[in-house]
Write an enzyme that holds these catalytic residues in place. Structure first.
Site, PDB file in Angstrom:
ATOM      1  N   ARG A 152       0.861  -1.175   0.000  1.00 29.74           N
ATOM      2  CA  ARG A 152       0.000   0.000   0.000  1.00 29.74           C
ATOM      3  C   ARG A 152       0.901   1.230   0.000  1.00 29.74           C
ATOM      4  O   ARG A 152       2.059   1.180   0.440  1.00 29.74           O
ATOM      5  CB  ARG A 152      -0.897   0.031   1.235  1.00 29.74           C
ATOM      6  CG  ARG A 152      -1.862  -1.143   1.345  1.00 29.74           C
ATOM      7  CD  ARG A 152      -2.689  -1.010   2.617  1.00 29.74           C
ATOM      8  NE  ARG A 152      -3.683  -2.080   2.727  1.00 29.74           N
ATOM      9  CZ  ARG A 152      -3.510  -3.206   3.407  1.00 29.74           C
ATOM     10  NH1 ARG A 152      -2.357  -3.399   4.058  1.00 29.74           N
ATOM     11  NH2 ARG A 152      -4.452  -4.116   3.467  1.00 29.74           N
ATOM     12  N   LYS A 176      -2.879  -1.995   7.621  1.00 24.59           N
ATOM     13  CA  LYS A 176      -4.098  -1.455   8.208  1.00 24.59           C
ATOM     14  C   LYS A 176      -4.350  -2.086   9.571  1.00 24.59           C
ATOM     15  O   LYS A 176      -4.048  -3.254   9.782  1.00 24.59           O
ATOM     16  CB  LYS A 176      -5.292  -1.729   7.287  1.00 24.59           C
ATOM     17  CG  LYS A 176      -5.317  -0.859   6.031  1.00 24.59           C
ATOM     18  CD  LYS A 176      -6.603  -1.074   5.258  1.00 24.59           C
ATOM     19  CE  LYS A 176      -6.676  -0.141   4.057  1.00 24.59           C
ATOM     20  NZ  LYS A 176      -7.923  -0.342   3.283  1.00 24.59           N
ATOM     21  N   HIS A 244      -1.563   2.585  -6.383  1.00 25.62           N
ATOM     22  CA  HIS A 244      -2.468   1.440  -6.251  1.00 25.62           C
ATOM     23  C   HIS A 244      -2.456   0.577  -7.509  1.00 25.62           C
ATOM     24  O   HIS A 244      -2.678  -0.631  -7.434  1.00 25.62           O
ATOM     25  CB  HIS A 244      -3.892   1.904  -5.962  1.00 25.62           C
ATOM     26  CG  HIS A 244      -4.828   0.764  -5.699  1.00 25.62           C
ATOM     27  ND1 HIS A 244      -4.734  -0.035  -4.581  1.00 25.62           N
ATOM     28  CD2 HIS A 244      -5.854   0.256  -6.439  1.00 25.62           C
ATOM     29  CE1 HIS A 244      -5.672  -0.972  -4.633  1.00 25.62           C
ATOM     30  NE2 HIS A 244      -6.352  -0.816  -5.745  1.00 25.62           N
ATOM     31  N   ARG A 247       0.178  -1.957  -7.016  1.00 25.98           N
ATOM     32  CA  ARG A 247      -0.274  -2.988  -6.068  1.00 25.98           C
ATOM     33  C   ARG A 247      -1.238  -3.948  -6.757  1.00 25.98           C
ATOM     34  O   ARG A 247      -1.149  -5.169  -6.594  1.00 25.98           O
ATOM     35  CB  ARG A 247      -0.949  -2.310  -4.873  1.00 25.98           C
ATOM     36  CG  ARG A 247      -1.547  -3.260  -3.834  1.00 25.98           C
ATOM     37  CD  ARG A 247      -1.947  -2.448  -2.616  1.00 25.98           C
ATOM     38  NE  ARG A 247      -2.921  -3.106  -1.763  1.00 25.98           N
ATOM     39  CZ  ARG A 247      -2.624  -3.965  -0.788  1.00 25.98           C
ATOM     40  NH1 ARG A 247      -1.367  -4.294  -0.568  1.00 25.98           N
ATOM     41  NH2 ARG A 247      -3.570  -4.490  -0.038  1.00 25.98           N
ATOM     42  N   HIS A 270      -4.730  -8.617   3.353  1.00 26.12           N
ATOM     43  CA  HIS A 270      -6.183  -8.515   3.432  1.00 26.12           C
ATOM     44  C   HIS A 270      -6.707  -9.388   4.572  1.00 26.12           C
ATOM     45  O   HIS A 270      -6.329 -10.548   4.697  1.00 26.12           O
ATOM     46  CB  HIS A 270      -6.829  -8.987   2.126  1.00 26.12           C
ATOM     47  CG  HIS A 270      -6.669  -8.014   1.005  1.00 26.12           C
ATOM     48  ND1 HIS A 270      -6.790  -8.369  -0.317  1.00 26.12           N
ATOM     49  CD2 HIS A 270      -6.402  -6.682   1.002  1.00 26.12           C
ATOM     50  CE1 HIS A 270      -6.599  -7.319  -1.084  1.00 26.12           C
ATOM     51  NE2 HIS A 270      -6.361  -6.274  -0.300  1.00 26.12           N
ATOM     52  N   TYR A 279      -9.267  -8.527  -7.017  1.00 32.04           N
ATOM     53  CA  TYR A 279      -8.050  -8.399  -7.806  1.00 32.04           C
ATOM     54  C   TYR A 279      -7.923  -9.505  -8.852  1.00 32.04           C
ATOM     55  O   TYR A 279      -6.977  -9.527  -9.628  1.00 32.04           O
ATOM     56  CB  TYR A 279      -6.819  -8.427  -6.887  1.00 32.04           C
ATOM     57  CG  TYR A 279      -6.669  -7.190  -6.059  1.00 32.04           C
ATOM     58  CD1 TYR A 279      -5.951  -6.109  -6.535  1.00 32.04           C
ATOM     59  CD2 TYR A 279      -7.260  -7.097  -4.817  1.00 32.04           C
ATOM     60  CE1 TYR A 279      -5.810  -4.959  -5.781  1.00 32.04           C
ATOM     61  CE2 TYR A 279      -7.127  -5.950  -4.049  1.00 32.04           C
ATOM     62  CZ  TYR A 279      -6.401  -4.888  -4.545  1.00 32.04           C
ATOM     63  OH  TYR A 279      -6.268  -3.747  -3.787  1.00 32.04           O
TER      64      TYR A 279
END
Length: 303
Positions: A152, A176, A244, A247, A270, A279
């Site tokens: 990220r 995150k 992004h 990524r 994730h 994705y």
């Protein structure tokens, strides 16, 4: 702000403190919650709601209808209602509400936007940057690390030198929810990190940040976005280059080569597999070939 709005504000302020201190959500997520809840305070006050216990299912539907009439698209409306549901759930947990009146309210589904990836040839074209100045070397290293590890933007900007193991070809990043993960970065990314580290002291760094601005400070997310876009133009890549997209390209190319969704989920950091699935855009022909080769009832031409 209408006279009735101030009484709605203190519970929202307390909820935002909860998100920051206890949930430790990212600053951008906190800003998103704050923005949506401030908009809802204004709308609620217009409906004559003076305190949150006055909110019922009918009023929630009115809030959604007013938001839609104000021009909110389905995805933005879903975000607003999600913020409201989370806030009202918290009020229930605090004993302010007996039940969450927004629980059953749903917005129309909209098709999920799938970001476009860069194909392998274009990626090679983008990464073919000359060693003409130290900033170009830094940018090449950033591009290689971001594409090589699927980072990220915040993870790239927040990377510190002490969390890079060049011998082992590994880095540690904070994702995150303050979740740390260890990632392989590959030989090419290691090589370009070595090139950059040989030049990094020229910028008189004042902390342990891996990637620096020309002033020796930790590079900003905005600067990374700007530099990536400029390199896309300089290298003649047809599509707009942004972090992004690298990524997404990492995830796509990994899935096309390995087909291992679980492994890619771990690499991307994730929490849920369903997030990783956006994705995947392997074409149907590829999936059909896998099915034909693997499924015992898929043997064709046999009776």
């Amino acid at each position: 702000m209408t006279p009735s709005a101030p009484s709605l504000q203190p519970p929202v302020d307390a909820f935002l403190r909860y998100l920051k201190v206890e949930r430790q959500l990212s600053p951008l997520t906190q800003i998103s919650y704050s923005r949506q809840l401030q908009a809802l305070i204004t709308l609620a006050a217009e409906l004559g709601i003076r305190e949150w216990p006055m909110l019922d299912v009918a009023k929630v539907r009115q809030l959604a209808a007013r938001s839609k009439r104000a021009g909110l698209q389905s995805s933005s409306l879903a975000l607003r209602l999600s913020a409201l549901r989370s806030f009202l759930d918290w009020l229930v947990s605090q004993g302010v509400l007996h039940a969450n009146p927004a629980k059953g309210i749903r917005t129309p589904r909209s098709g999920r936007h799938l970001p476009k990836n860069i194909d392998v040839d274009e990626m090679n074209q983008l990464l073919n940057i000359d060693l003409n100045d130290p900033l170009a070397v830094r940018d090449r290293a950033m591009l290689e690390v971001m594409y090589g590890a699927g980072l990220r933007l915040a993870e790239l900007v927040g990377l510190d030198c002490r969390y890079v193991d060049l011998i082992g070809g590994e880095i540690w990043v904070m994702g995150k929810g303050s979740k740390e993960r260890k990632l392989p970065i590959g030989r090419t990314a290691v090589t370009w990190l070595e090139h950059w580290l040989a030049l990094r002291d020229l910028f008189a760094p004042d902390d342990d940040a891996m990637f620096l601005s020309s002033q020796g400070k930790r590079i900003s997310a905005r600067n990374v976005q700007k530099r990536f876009a400029e390199w896309g133009v300089k290298q003649g890549v047809n599509s707009h280059i942004h972090p992004h997209k690298l990524r997404h390209s990492f995830a796509t190319h990994m899935l096309e080569s390995s087909g291992d969704l679980r492994a890619v989920q771990e690499l991307l950091g994730h929490a849920n597999l369903t997030t990783t699935q956006i994705y995947t855009h392997l074409d149907f022909q590829h999936l059909a070939k896998v099915y034909d080769a693997a499924h015992p009832r898929a043997k064709r031409g046999k009776s």
